[in-house]
Design a protein around this motif. Structure first.
Motif, PDB file in Angstrom:
ATOM      1  N   HIS A 461       0.813  -1.216   0.000  1.00 14.66           N
ATOM      2  CA  HIS A 461       0.000   0.000   0.000  1.00 14.66           C
ATOM      3  C   HIS A 461       0.846   1.266   0.000  1.00 14.66           C
ATOM      4  N   GLY A 462       2.177   1.118  -0.182  1.00 11.50           N
ATOM      5  CA  GLY A 462       3.029   2.291  -0.298  1.00 11.50           C
ATOM      6  C   GLY A 462       3.681   2.758   0.978  1.00 11.50           C
ATOM      7  N   ILE A 474       8.416   5.493   7.200  1.00  9.88           N
ATOM      8  CA  ILE A 474       8.764   6.902   7.039  1.00  9.88           C
ATOM      9  C   ILE A 474       7.513   7.763   6.890  1.00  9.88           C
ATOM     10  N   VAL A 475       7.603   8.957   7.461  1.00  9.63           N
ATOM     11  CA  VAL A 475       6.506   9.919   7.417  1.00  9.63           C
ATOM     12  C   VAL A 475       7.058  11.284   7.027  1.00  9.63           C
ATOM     13  N   ASP A 476       6.184  12.094   6.460  1.00 10.02           N
ATOM     14  CA  ASP A 476       6.475  13.501   6.263  1.00 10.02           C
ATOM     15  C   ASP A 476       5.947  14.234   7.479  1.00 10.02           C
ATOM     16  N   ARG A 489       0.580   3.229   9.114  1.00 10.11           N
ATOM     17  CA  ARG A 489      -0.864   3.350   8.899  1.00 10.11           C
ATOM     18  C   ARG A 489      -1.210   4.607   8.118  1.00 10.11           C
ATOM     19  N   THR A 490      -0.418   5.663   8.315  1.00  8.23           N
ATOM     20  CA  THR A 490      -0.853   6.974   7.822  1.00  8.23           C
ATOM     21  C   THR A 490      -0.154   7.465   6.567  1.00  8.23           C
ATOM     22  N   ASP A 491       1.095   7.074   6.362  1.00  7.28           N
ATOM     23  CA  ASP A 491       1.873   7.698   5.289  1.00  7.28           C
ATOM     24  C   ASP A 491       2.245   6.700   4.203  1.00  7.28           C
ATOM     25  N   ALA A 492       1.548   6.779   3.099  1.00  7.84           N
ATOM     26  CA  ALA A 492       1.903   6.002   1.911  1.00  7.84           C
ATOM     27  C   ALA A 492       2.594   6.933   0.918  1.00  7.84           C
ATOM     28  N   ASN A 504       1.691  10.751  -0.189  1.00  5.04           N
ATOM     29  CA  ASN A 504       0.296  10.828  -0.627  1.00  5.04           C
ATOM     30  C   ASN A 504      -0.534  11.813   0.186  1.00  5.04           C
ATOM     31  N   ASN A 505      -0.097  12.130   1.406  1.00  4.76           N
ATOM     32  CA  ASN A 505      -0.849  13.073   2.238  1.00  4.76           C
ATOM     33  C   ASN A 505      -0.485  14.517   1.909  1.00  4.76           C
TER      34      ASN A 505
END
Length: 545
Positions: A461-462, A474-476, A489-492, A504-505
């Protein structure tokens, strides 16, 4: 500029699409070309003798069925009617005779021209003669066309695009289109262009991969010592082109192949292990296998590795994935890719000066240790020796022993009960620095060192996690790149043909900032700081340029 329509045809799911008979060139071409061995010092007998030798020494039977003329086959002037003229001294029987002879032996003939005014060797170029030259080459029964890029009106990307675009229109509109080998990208690679700005290189790669079936992307591989560029080390030359090739995996797909140039296997500066590594790496890339050597004089050892059935099967696999880097360091490079039947390829390159061993974990190969625990072993085949072995899952991975200096180990790992997840380095293709995790969750770009902190899994799912921190992704985080549990869960992320990795966010691009900072910033057009390489198997989407 490249249109969305053109690039829609380029974008594929890497790892799911396979070559089909509808592709003009479904699998990488294999054969012979004169340039790296003979340069402009050519004549009819070179090609006749090569065909005869290839028919007898097993090369033709192994699939090397193309014989391509390079530069210097013509006279220095065109005929009065504008047509090209073959050199009657070099080719006393004529090129129509030669193509008929080659076809009678089971070969497909190819020819060379230059998109500019004059070829690299000083012979007539095709500029403003595209239609008549295509008609001539077709009438002589050539089926493959290499178009070089010397002596263009100027060195702008726009000019190259316009001139090569004429050829694309001519070839794509023909009743029986010739295979196009496009050398335009090579003239925008760093060494030749003399610039550190890679944007034009990637722009040219975009349209070249849409226009033709293969594209030369960087420097000529070292020619034989009696050529004008023959000094130096073939190993260094080969590694340079290898280093360019690994930047470009996102472009390759069934029907189009990145071309790191010829197999110059008889260059005397190679050791046997170096020549074998050259071949194994090109096979791992599913790159064109065009030998440029004195074919009748090849040694039996060289013939043996060039006709290795297991490695050729990897090269000609219908997925035609280009192997990508799992890890890279001063001594070891590890590459993987998937094969059509579900097997996994593992290639290990020893760049060091001494023989060594290396263990590559199941996770690094793209497999799951947890899933593999339901089995006792994994089956793997050593593609150099042909030995099939059963590796205990408890061993933790594949161990390659006694890999010689500048040698390779290549294993074909049988399809297992484990799913395959694209796994490897994420690196800036300009600086070649690797995205690097940290136990604290602070992510940076740093010199590649082969560690688990630099090997990343791109989940279906990225979401993206390092092997160092398998439960954090990894997250932005407001422009800073961190690895956090919540990120799974949150950052694809989405990977584009441009080389942009986009959150994607936030819709921002992964960027290498000053002093190795990993940040998320507004996406530009193929900026040096934003073009990254990802492991093969990641979905690549098209771009609007």
């Amino acid at each position: 500029m490249i249109s969305l329509v053109v690039l829609a045809a380029v974008a594929r799911l890497v790892g799911t699409a396979a070559a089909t008979q509808s592709d003009p060139l479904p699998l990488p071409p294999m054969g012979f070309n004169n340039w790296a061995r003979f340069m402009t010092n050519i004549n009819e007998s070179i090609f006749v003798d090569a065909a005869e030798a290839m028919s007898k020494n097993g090369l033709l039977a192994a699939g090397y069925n193309r014989i391509n003329l390079d530069d210097a086959w013509s006279t220095k002037e065109r005929a009065a009617n504008g047509e090209m003229v073959w050199d009657p001294v070099k080719f006393p029987n004529g090129l129509p005779w030669l193509t008929a002879h080659l076809k009678s032996k089971g070969f497909i003939p190819g020819i060379y021209t230059d998109a500019g005014n004059v070829s690299c060797g000083g012979y007539p170029g095709a500029l403003h003669h595209e239609e008549i030259d295509h008609e001539t080459f077709t009438s002589w029964s050539f089926e493959y066309l290499k178009i070089d890029g010397c002596n263009m009106p100027d060195h702008s990307e726009a000019t190259y695009h316009e001139v090569y675009g004429r050829w694309h229109e001519i070839l794509s509109g023909a009743d029986h289109p010739m295979i196009l080998s496009d050398s335009a990208p090579a003239y925008f690679s760093g060494e030749i262009a003399g610039t550190n700005n890679m944007t034009d290189w990637y722009t040219v790669m975009g349209w070249a991969s849409a226009y033709g079936q293969l594209a030369r992307h960087s420097a000529d591989i070292l020619v034989y010592p009696d050529g004008i560029y023959g000094g130096g080390s073939s190993w260094v030359s080969m590694l340079y082109n290898y280093g360019q090739e690994v930047r470009l995996a996102r472009y390759q797909r069934p029907g189009y192949f990145n071309d790191p140039d010829f197999l110059n296997v008889d260059h005397p500066s190679y050791t046997l292990d170096e020549g074998k590594s050259h071949f194994a790496l090109w096979c791992s890339f599913s790159a064109p296998l065009i030998i440029s050597a004195n074919i009748p004089a090849l040694s039996q050892e060289e013939i043996d590795y060039l006709t290795n059935k297991d490695l050729l099967a990897v090269n000609q696999d219908r997925l035609v994935q280009q192997a990508t880097l799992v890890s890279s360091g001063q001594t070891w490079d590890v590459l993987t890719k998937s094969l059509e039947n579900g097997d996994r390829l593992l290639t290990i390159l020893n760049k060091g000066s001494s023989t060594g061993d290396l263990t590559v974990s199941w996770e690094s190969i793209g497999l799951s240790s947890k899933a593999l625990r339901r089995a006792n072993y994994v089956s793997a085949k050593n593609l150099w020796t042909g030995e099939q072995v059963k590796v205990s899952v408890k061993d933790g991975g594949i161990t390659a022993k006694a890999i010689p200096s500048h040698g390779t180990a290549v294993f074909r790992i049988a399809k297992s009960i484990s799913p395959v997840t694209p796994t490897g380095i994420i690196f800036n293709t300009n600086t070649t620095n690797c995205l690097t995790d940290n136990k604290s969750g602070h992510v940076t770009f740093a010199q590649c060192d082969g560690s688990d902190a630099q090997t990343w899994r791109v989940r279906p799912h990225g979401n993206i996690n390092s092997l160092l921190r398998p439960d954090e992704c990894i997250v932005d985080a407001q422009g800073a790149i961190l690895s956090r549990h919540s990120g799974c869960r949150t950052d694809a992320w989405t990977y584009e043909l441009s080389g942009n990795l986009i959150n994607n966010n936030s819709k921002l691009c992964l960027t290498e900032g000053a002093n190795g900072a990993a940040t998320a910033t507004s996406c530009g057009y193929e900026l040096n700081e934003q073009v990254v390489g990802l492991p093969v198997g990641v979905t690549v989407v098209g771009i609007t340029v």
